[in-house]
Motif scaffolding. Structure first.
Motif, PDB file in Angstrom:
ATOM      1  N   GLY A  11       0.769  -1.252  -0.157  1.00 40.56           N
ATOM      2  CA  GLY A  11       0.016   0.103  -0.081  1.00 40.56           C
ATOM      3  C   GLY A  11       0.792   1.222   0.066  1.00 40.56           C
ATOM      4  O   GLY A  11       0.427   2.214   0.085  1.00 40.56           O
ATOM      5  N   VAL A  12       2.239   1.195  -0.156  1.00 37.33           N
ATOM      6  CA  VAL A  12       3.015   2.262   0.070  1.00 37.33           C
ATOM      7  C   VAL A  12       3.462   2.556  -1.596  1.00 37.33           C
ATOM      8  O   VAL A  12       3.122   3.741  -1.871  1.00 37.33           O
ATOM      9  N   CYS A  13       3.970   1.766  -1.928  1.00 36.13           N
ATOM     10  CA  CYS A  13       4.435   1.750  -3.464  1.00 36.13           C
ATOM     11  C   CYS A  13       4.908   3.232  -4.091  1.00 36.13           C
ATOM     12  O   CYS A  13       4.137   3.642  -4.973  1.00 36.13           O
ATOM     13  N   ASP A  14       5.978   3.946  -3.278  1.00 34.63           N
ATOM     14  CA  ASP A  14       6.141   5.199  -3.750  1.00 34.63           C
ATOM     15  C   ASP A  14       6.937   5.238  -4.887  1.00 34.63           C
ATOM     16  O   ASP A  14       7.374   6.435  -5.396  1.00 34.63           O
ATOM     17  N   THR A  15       7.631   3.879  -5.385  1.00 39.54           N
ATOM     18  CA  THR A  15       8.351   3.861  -6.507  1.00 39.54           C
ATOM     19  C   THR A  15       9.875   4.297  -6.116  1.00 39.54           C
ATOM     20  O   THR A  15      10.550   4.566  -7.257  1.00 39.54           O
ATOM     21  N   ALA A  16      10.316   4.909  -5.172  1.00 43.21           N
ATOM     22  CA  ALA A  16      11.618   5.547  -4.976  1.00 43.21           C
ATOM     23  C   ALA A  16      12.606   4.539  -5.339  1.00 43.21           C
ATOM     24  O   ALA A  16      13.549   4.866  -5.953  1.00 43.21           O
ATOM     25  N   ALA A  30       0.636  -3.404 -11.923  1.00 44.19           N
ATOM     26  CA  ALA A  30       0.370  -2.278 -13.066  1.00 44.19           C
ATOM     27  C   ALA A  30       1.304  -1.713 -13.606  1.00 44.19           C
ATOM     28  O   ALA A  30       2.304  -1.600 -12.860  1.00 44.19           O
ATOM     29  N   PRO A  31       1.223  -1.218 -14.576  1.00 49.58           N
ATOM     30  CA  PRO A  31       2.124  -0.100 -15.216  1.00 49.58           C
ATOM     31  C   PRO A  31       2.517   0.810 -14.174  1.00 49.58           C
ATOM     32  O   PRO A  31       1.961   1.393 -13.430  1.00 49.58           O
ATOM     33  N   LEU A  32       4.038   1.078 -13.929  1.00 52.20           N
ATOM     34  CA  LEU A  32       4.422   2.111 -13.186  1.00 52.20           C
ATOM     35  C   LEU A  32       3.781   3.501 -13.182  1.00 52.20           C
ATOM     36  O   LEU A  32       3.643   3.972 -12.113  1.00 52.20           O
ATOM     37  N   PRO A  33       3.803   3.892 -14.430  1.00 52.77           N
ATOM     38  CA  PRO A  33       3.098   5.155 -14.599  1.00 52.77           C
ATOM     39  C   PRO A  33       1.803   5.166 -13.895  1.00 52.77           C
ATOM     40  O   PRO A  33       1.308   6.275 -13.185  1.00 52.77           O
ATOM     41  N   GLU A  34       1.140   4.204 -14.087  1.00 48.29           N
ATOM     42  CA  GLU A  34      -0.407   4.247 -13.559  1.00 48.29           C
ATOM     43  C   GLU A  34      -0.376   4.257 -12.165  1.00 48.29           C
ATOM     44  O   GLU A  34      -1.263   4.828 -11.354  1.00 48.29           O
ATOM     45  N   ILE A  35       0.461   3.415 -11.608  1.00 49.17           N
ATOM     46  CA  ILE A  35       0.570   3.191  -9.947  1.00 49.17           C
ATOM     47  C   ILE A  35       1.200   4.785  -9.492  1.00 49.17           C
ATOM     48  O   ILE A  35       0.419   5.038  -8.454  1.00 49.17           O
ATOM     49  N   ARG A  36       2.070   5.112 -10.054  1.00 48.19           N
ATOM     50  CA  ARG A  36       2.459   6.543  -9.654  1.00 48.19           C
ATOM     51  C   ARG A  36       1.265   7.657  -9.722  1.00 48.19           C
ATOM     52  O   ARG A  36       1.064   8.454  -8.686  1.00 48.19           O
ATOM     53  N   GLN A  41      -2.563  11.156  -7.049  1.00 50.73           N
ATOM     54  CA  GLN A  41      -3.904  11.801  -7.102  1.00 50.73           C
ATOM     55  C   GLN A  41      -4.706  11.456  -5.861  1.00 50.73           C
ATOM     56  O   GLN A  41      -5.463  12.374  -5.194  1.00 50.73           O
ATOM     57  N   GLY A  42      -4.392  10.267  -5.257  1.00 49.64           N
ATOM     58  CA  GLY A  42      -5.188   9.912  -4.110  1.00 49.64           C
ATOM     59  C   GLY A  42      -4.695   9.580  -3.026  1.00 49.64           C
ATOM     60  O   GLY A  42      -5.464   8.890  -2.274  1.00 49.64           O
ATOM     61  N   GLY A  43      -3.450   9.325  -2.919  1.00 52.42           N
ATOM     62  CA  GLY A  43      -2.456   8.853  -2.036  1.00 52.42           C
ATOM     63  C   GLY A  43      -2.748   7.220  -1.843  1.00 52.42           C
ATOM     64  O   GLY A  43      -3.195   6.456  -2.811  1.00 52.42           O
ATOM     65  N   GLU A  44      -2.146   6.800  -0.637  1.00 53.29           N
ATOM     66  CA  GLU A  44      -2.066   5.322  -0.320  1.00 53.29           C
ATOM     67  C   GLU A  44      -3.485   4.663  -0.571  1.00 53.29           C
ATOM     68  O   GLU A  44      -3.655   3.584  -0.713  1.00 53.29           O
ATOM     69  N   SER A  45      -4.556   5.597   0.049  1.00 56.58           N
ATOM     70  CA  SER A  45      -5.821   4.848   0.238  1.00 56.58           C
ATOM     71  C   SER A  45      -6.436   4.579  -1.240  1.00 56.58           C
ATOM     72  O   SER A  45      -6.876   3.789  -1.491  1.00 56.58           O
ATOM     73  N   ALA A  46      -5.886   5.482  -2.263  1.00 58.62           N
ATOM     74  CA  ALA A  46      -6.614   5.266  -3.498  1.00 58.62           C
ATOM     75  C   ALA A  46      -5.902   4.201  -4.302  1.00 58.62           C
ATOM     76  O   ALA A  46      -6.502   3.269  -4.921  1.00 58.62           O
ATOM     77  N   LEU A  47      -4.566   4.042  -3.835  1.00 54.15           N
ATOM     78  CA  LEU A  47      -3.791   2.814  -4.221  1.00 54.15           C
ATOM     79  C   LEU A  47      -4.383   1.415  -3.833  1.00 54.15           C
ATOM     80  O   LEU A  47      -4.616   0.450  -4.697  1.00 54.15           O
ATOM     81  N   GLN A  56       2.259  -4.334  -3.773  1.00 49.54           N
ATOM     82  CA  GLN A  56       3.375  -3.857  -3.650  1.00 49.54           C
ATOM     83  C   GLN A  56       4.268  -3.964  -4.953  1.00 49.54           C
ATOM     84  O   GLN A  56       3.824  -4.425  -5.808  1.00 49.54           O
ATOM     85  N   LEU A  57       5.656  -3.576  -4.777  1.00 51.03           N
ATOM     86  CA  LEU A  57       6.452  -3.814  -5.977  1.00 51.03           C
ATOM     87  C   LEU A  57       7.318  -5.181  -5.779  1.00 51.03           C
ATOM     88  O   LEU A  57       7.255  -5.463  -4.390  1.00 51.03           O
ATOM     89  N   TYR A  58       7.729  -5.641  -6.848  1.00 49.23           N
ATOM     90  CA  TYR A  58       8.754  -6.596  -6.725  1.00 49.23           C
ATOM     91  C   TYR A  58       9.913  -6.763  -7.530  1.00 49.23           C
ATOM     92  O   TYR A  58      10.007  -5.714  -8.669  1.00 49.23           O
ATOM     93  N   ILE A  59      10.915  -7.417  -6.713  1.00 50.96           N
ATOM     94  CA  ILE A  59      12.202  -7.528  -7.759  1.00 50.96           C
ATOM     95  C   ILE A  59      12.485  -8.697  -8.366  1.00 50.96           C
ATOM     96  O   ILE A  59      12.370  -9.823  -7.791  1.00 50.96           O
ATOM     97  N   ASP A  60      12.884  -8.503  -9.563  1.00 48.23           N
ATOM     98  CA  ASP A  60      13.079  -9.807 -10.802  1.00 48.23           C
ATOM     99  C   ASP A  60      14.449 -10.393 -10.059  1.00 48.23           C
ATOM    100  O   ASP A  60      15.383  -9.797 -10.438  1.00 48.23           O
TER     101      ASP A  60
END
Ligand code: SF4
Ligand code: SF4
Length: 103
Positions: A11-16, A30-36, A41-47, A56-60
């Motif tokens: 639920g954080v997924c700030d993509t730093a 989902a595509p990272l631009p879409e997540i960002r 626009q709506g913060g973590e609650s929107a995510l 969450q994001l994942y490392i390959d």
């Protein structure tokens, strides 16, 4: 040894982490631009509303070169070397790997 993203990313997924990865091996459901955009626009609650509480994001693991650049960038300390994963998140290495197998 590879790096792994664990539960604190939920639920954080700030993509730093994505911004500093030299091999672009960090991805999300989902595509990272879409997540960002959703986050901006709506913060973590929107995510969470759009993708679920556990987004969450994942490392390959096949692509990660273990440079360690992402680890200090994470504001919630969600990134670990696989050998350093806390016991409670021990399953995260498999979850990260499985995410890319499904693709
Ligand atoms: S350790 Fe390096 S290569 Fe691996 S995910 Fe982090 S920034 Fe990318
Ligand atoms: S920096 Fe941390 S919280 Fe942000 S997307 Fe990466 S792992 Fe998730």
């Amino acid at each position: 040894m590879i790096y792994v993203i664990a539960d604190p990313c939920h639920g954080v997924c700030d993509t730093a982490c994505v911004d500093v990865c030299p091999v672009d091996c960090i991805h999300g459901p989902a595509p990272l631009p879409e997540i960002r955009e959703t986050r901006e626009q709506g913060g973590e609650s929107a995510l969470k509303a759009k993708y679920g509480d556990k987004i969450q994001l994942y490392i390959d693991p096949e692509e990660c070169i273990s440079c360690g650049a992402c680890e200090p960038e994470c504001p919630v300390d969600a990134i670990f070397e696989d050998e350093e994963l806390p016991e409670k998140w021990a399953g995260s290495a498999q979850l990260n790997a499985d995410f890319f197998k499904k693709k």
